[in-house]
Design a protein around this motif. Structure first.
Motif, PDB file in Angstrom:
ATOM      1  N   ALA A  97       0.817  -1.214   0.000  1.00 54.87           N
ATOM      2  CA  ALA A  97       0.000   0.000   0.000  1.00 54.87           C
ATOM      3  C   ALA A  97       0.851   1.265   0.000  1.00 54.87           C
ATOM      4  O   ALA A  97       0.480   2.276  -0.607  1.00 54.87           O
ATOM      5  N   MET A  98       1.993   1.228   0.645  1.00 57.12           N
ATOM      6  CA  MET A  98       2.857   2.409   0.633  1.00 57.12           C
ATOM      7  C   MET A  98       3.466   2.619  -0.747  1.00 57.12           C
ATOM      8  O   MET A  98       3.675   3.769  -1.165  1.00 57.12           O
ATOM      9  N   ARG A  99       3.726   1.531  -1.436  1.00 55.73           N
ATOM     10  CA  ARG A  99       4.296   1.648  -2.783  1.00 55.73           C
ATOM     11  C   ARG A  99       3.254   2.165  -3.785  1.00 55.73           C
ATOM     12  O   ARG A  99       3.569   2.962  -4.669  1.00 55.73           O
ATOM     13  N   ASP A 100       2.016   1.713  -3.627  1.00 54.84           N
ATOM     14  CA  ASP A 100       0.936   2.103  -4.531  1.00 54.84           C
ATOM     15  C   ASP A 100      -0.330   2.286  -3.689  1.00 54.84           C
ATOM     16  O   ASP A 100      -1.070   1.332  -3.460  1.00 54.84           O
ATOM     17  N   PRO A 101      -0.573   3.495  -3.164  1.00 49.40           N
ATOM     18  CA  PRO A 101      -1.640   3.703  -2.173  1.00 49.40           C
ATOM     19  C   PRO A 101      -3.011   3.212  -2.631  1.00 49.40           C
ATOM     20  O   PRO A 101      -3.369   3.288  -3.804  1.00 49.40           O
ATOM     21  N   TRP A 102      -3.763   2.726  -1.638  1.00 50.28           N
ATOM     22  CA  TRP A 102      -5.074   2.145  -1.867  1.00 50.28           C
ATOM     23  C   TRP A 102      -6.187   3.178  -1.719  1.00 50.28           C
ATOM     24  O   TRP A 102      -5.999   4.224  -1.095  1.00 50.28           O
ATOM     25  N   CYS A 121       0.351  13.390  12.674  1.00 51.53           N
ATOM     26  CA  CYS A 121       1.004  13.287  11.366  1.00 51.53           C
ATOM     27  C   CYS A 121       1.665  11.934  11.184  1.00 51.53           C
ATOM     28  O   CYS A 121       2.552  11.561  11.940  1.00 51.53           O
ATOM     29  N   PRO A 122       1.248  11.166  10.203  1.00 50.04           N
ATOM     30  CA  PRO A 122       1.940   9.924   9.890  1.00 50.04           C
ATOM     31  C   PRO A 122       3.181  10.215   9.060  1.00 50.04           C
ATOM     32  O   PRO A 122       3.481  11.367   8.751  1.00 50.04           O
ATOM     33  N   MET A 123       3.913   9.160   8.713  1.00 49.89           N
ATOM     34  CA  MET A 123       5.066   9.328   7.824  1.00 49.89           C
ATOM     35  C   MET A 123       4.545   9.606   6.418  1.00 49.89           C
ATOM     36  O   MET A 123       4.002   8.719   5.756  1.00 49.89           O
ATOM     37  N   ARG A 124       4.683  10.815   5.980  1.00 51.84           N
ATOM     38  CA  ARG A 124       4.125  11.191   4.679  1.00 51.84           C
ATOM     39  C   ARG A 124       4.992  10.686   3.533  1.00 51.84           C
ATOM     40  O   ARG A 124       6.217  10.754   3.583  1.00 51.84           O
ATOM     41  N   LEU A 125       4.317  10.203   2.515  1.00 48.05           N
ATOM     42  CA  LEU A 125       4.961   9.835   1.260  1.00 48.05           C
ATOM     43  C   LEU A 125       6.038   8.779   1.442  1.00 48.05           C
ATOM     44  O   LEU A 125       6.956   8.691   0.638  1.00 48.05           O
ATOM     45  N   ARG A 126       5.930   7.975   2.504  1.00 43.54           N
ATOM     46  CA  ARG A 126       6.910   6.909   2.689  1.00 43.54           C
ATOM     47  C   ARG A 126       6.727   5.856   1.612  1.00 43.54           C
ATOM     48  O   ARG A 126       5.624   5.393   1.348  1.00 43.54           O
ATOM     49  N   LYS A 127       7.817   5.456   1.009  1.00 40.70           N
ATOM     50  CA  LYS A 127       7.795   4.403  -0.006  1.00 40.70           C
ATOM     51  C   LYS A 127       8.608   3.185   0.405  1.00 40.70           C
ATOM     52  O   LYS A 127       8.440   2.115  -0.178  1.00 40.70           O
ATOM     53  N   ALA A 128       9.486   3.337   1.383  1.00 42.20           N
ATOM     54  CA  ALA A 128      10.312   2.211   1.814  1.00 42.20           C
ATOM     55  C   ALA A 128       9.429   1.121   2.410  1.00 42.20           C
ATOM     56  O   ALA A 128       8.469   1.414   3.124  1.00 42.20           O
ATOM     57  N   PRO A 129       9.720  -0.129   2.129  1.00 39.31           N
ATOM     58  CA  PRO A 129       8.914  -1.224   2.692  1.00 39.31           C
ATOM     59  C   PRO A 129       8.954  -1.230   4.220  1.00 39.31           C
ATOM     60  O   PRO A 129       9.925  -0.778   4.838  1.00 39.31           O
ATOM     61  N   LEU A 130       7.896  -1.724   4.820  1.00 38.79           N
ATOM     62  CA  LEU A 130       7.836  -1.900   6.272  1.00 38.79           C
ATOM     63  C   LEU A 130       8.345  -3.299   6.599  1.00 38.79           C
ATOM     64  O   LEU A 130       7.693  -4.290   6.253  1.00 38.79           O
ATOM     65  N   PRO A 131       9.505  -3.433   7.255  1.00 39.72           N
ATOM     66  CA  PRO A 131      10.004  -4.769   7.579  1.00 39.72           C
ATOM     67  C   PRO A 131       9.186  -5.406   8.693  1.00 39.72           C
ATOM     68  O   PRO A 131       8.459  -4.720   9.417  1.00 39.72           O
ATOM     69  N   VAL A 132       9.329  -6.698   8.833  1.00 40.47           N
ATOM     70  CA  VAL A 132       8.550  -7.417   9.835  1.00 40.47           C
ATOM     71  C   VAL A 132       8.898  -6.965  11.247  1.00 40.47           C
ATOM     72  O   VAL A 132       8.073  -7.079  12.163  1.00 40.47           O
TER      73      VAL A 132
END
Length: 362
Positions: A263-268, A311-322
């Motif tokens: 979802a961060m890579r391609d928002p839903w 405020c969340p992390m805006r425009l984050r594209k890095a994957p979220l690791p486990v």
């Protein structure tokens, strides 16, 4: 402009951390929030041009718009030694503090001496070296406020902290105890700042009981950050619900952190984000957290103000690791996993924005 008197105890506001430039008055109005909290990194401030700092400018715009404000001072010693008293490095710290105080002291309602001292420190240095440093800067703030009381400066309330994870006995170190004793010993300090990021509500209560028993009965507390982030983190490796995988075409067994990364890579669309969250038992069973935590804090009779992450992390594209920290699950507005509305505005996050308003109405 002089700082305004603080309203009744138990207020709930919005936390921006170091991103005060993200303050959005429309967001705040929709949430009925009248308090704003953020921090500045004292090692990133130019003492000769404090007013040029963009976070300070954003904070002052909010003050001019009528918002009450909490400002925390962060000293990051995670990669350097605390300066010895009387050294040039220590004098530099005090000179910078003096320059910042001259700009902010007659503006903010509450000033917090420290951000997360026991995290922002080198390994092995959370001992008397930390205590001595924070005691000297606290004394400098107190002295500055008293020395300028007749020169047009108002007297914002002073707090000290913030403390983390004091639900855990292993975290209740001699340095923690010393800082709490120092806070209790100084009548100029209104109390402590807490950051109760806990996996359970019971942990929040344990931390409150520990801290409030160690400060004066007339002192109060702030909770300028609080969440269940460590509970969310435990479930990042869980498989996503079969319902969600089937509906949205993910392979069975896809993990929570993997779909969030997608979802961060391609928002839903917002509806898909709500579908994910509402079908995860570990998430939806915590519905009511914000309401319940605030009820617990207020029941002590000693909460001054709590602020929750806006405020969340805006425009984050890095994957979220486990093993990552899923702050995007906490925020009041939907994070970079969600497409904006057609007008460019952000969706509220489910279910925290509505709970935030419920607390305001309560």
């Amino acid at each position: 402009m002089r700082s305004r008197p603080t309203p009744a105890l138990g207020a709930l506001g919005a936390n921006y951390n170091e991103q005060l430039t993200w303050i959005n008055h429309t967001d705040l109005q929709q949430l009925n929030a009248r308090w704003i909290r953020g921090f500045i990194d004292m090692h990133q401030i130019d003492p000769g041009n404090v007013l040029e700092d963009r976070n300070i400018q954003a904070l002052f715009k909010a003050i001019d718009a009528g918002y009450n404000t909490i400002l925390s001072f962060k000293w990051n010693y995670s990669e350097r030694n605390f300066p010895a008293i009387g050294t040039a490095a220590h004098s530099t710290e005090l000179q910078c503090l003096d320059a910042v105080l001259r700009v902010v002291l007659n503006k903010v309602n509450i000033l917090v001496i420290g951000n997360e001292p026991f995290i922002e420190v080198q390994a092995g240095h959370a001992d008397e070296r930390l205590n001595i440093f924070y005691e000297t800067v606290a004394e400098a703030v107190i002295k500055f406020r008293e020395g300028n009381a007749n020169q047009g400066f108002t007297t914002p309330k002073l707090y000290m902290g913030a403390f983390n994870r004091l639900d855990l006995p292993i975290k209740r170190t001699p340095a923690i105890e010393r800082m709490l004793r120092f806070i209790a010993s100084r009548p100029e300090l209104e109390g402590v700042d807490l950051h109760p990021h806990m996996p359970t509500l019971e942990g929040h209560k344990a931390m409150l009981d520990f801290v409030l028993s160690r400060i004066r009965p007339d002192q109060r507390f702030l909770a300028t950050e609080f969440s269940l982030v460590w509970h969310w983190k435990k479930h990042l490796g869980d498989p996503v619900s079969g319902y969600f995988c089937s509906k949205y075409g993910f392979p069975a067994g896809t993990k929570v952190h993997q779909v969030i990364s997608t979802a961060m890579r391609d928002p839903w669309p917002y509806t898909q984000w709500v579908d994910l969250l509402s079908h995860e038992p570990w998430y939806i069973h915590c519905r009511g957290f914000l309401v319940n935590a605030m009820a617990m804090y207020r029941a002590t009779g000693r909460l001054e103000v709590a602020t929750y992450g806006l405020c969340p992390m805006r425009l984050r594209k890095a994957p979220l690791p486990v093993d990552g920290n899923p702050w995007m699950l906490n925020s009041l507005y939907a994070p970079s996993t969600v497409q904006p509305r057609p007008d460019g505005s952000r969706h509220e996050n489910f279910p925290w924005a509505e709970e935030f308003r419920m607390v305001q109405r309560g």
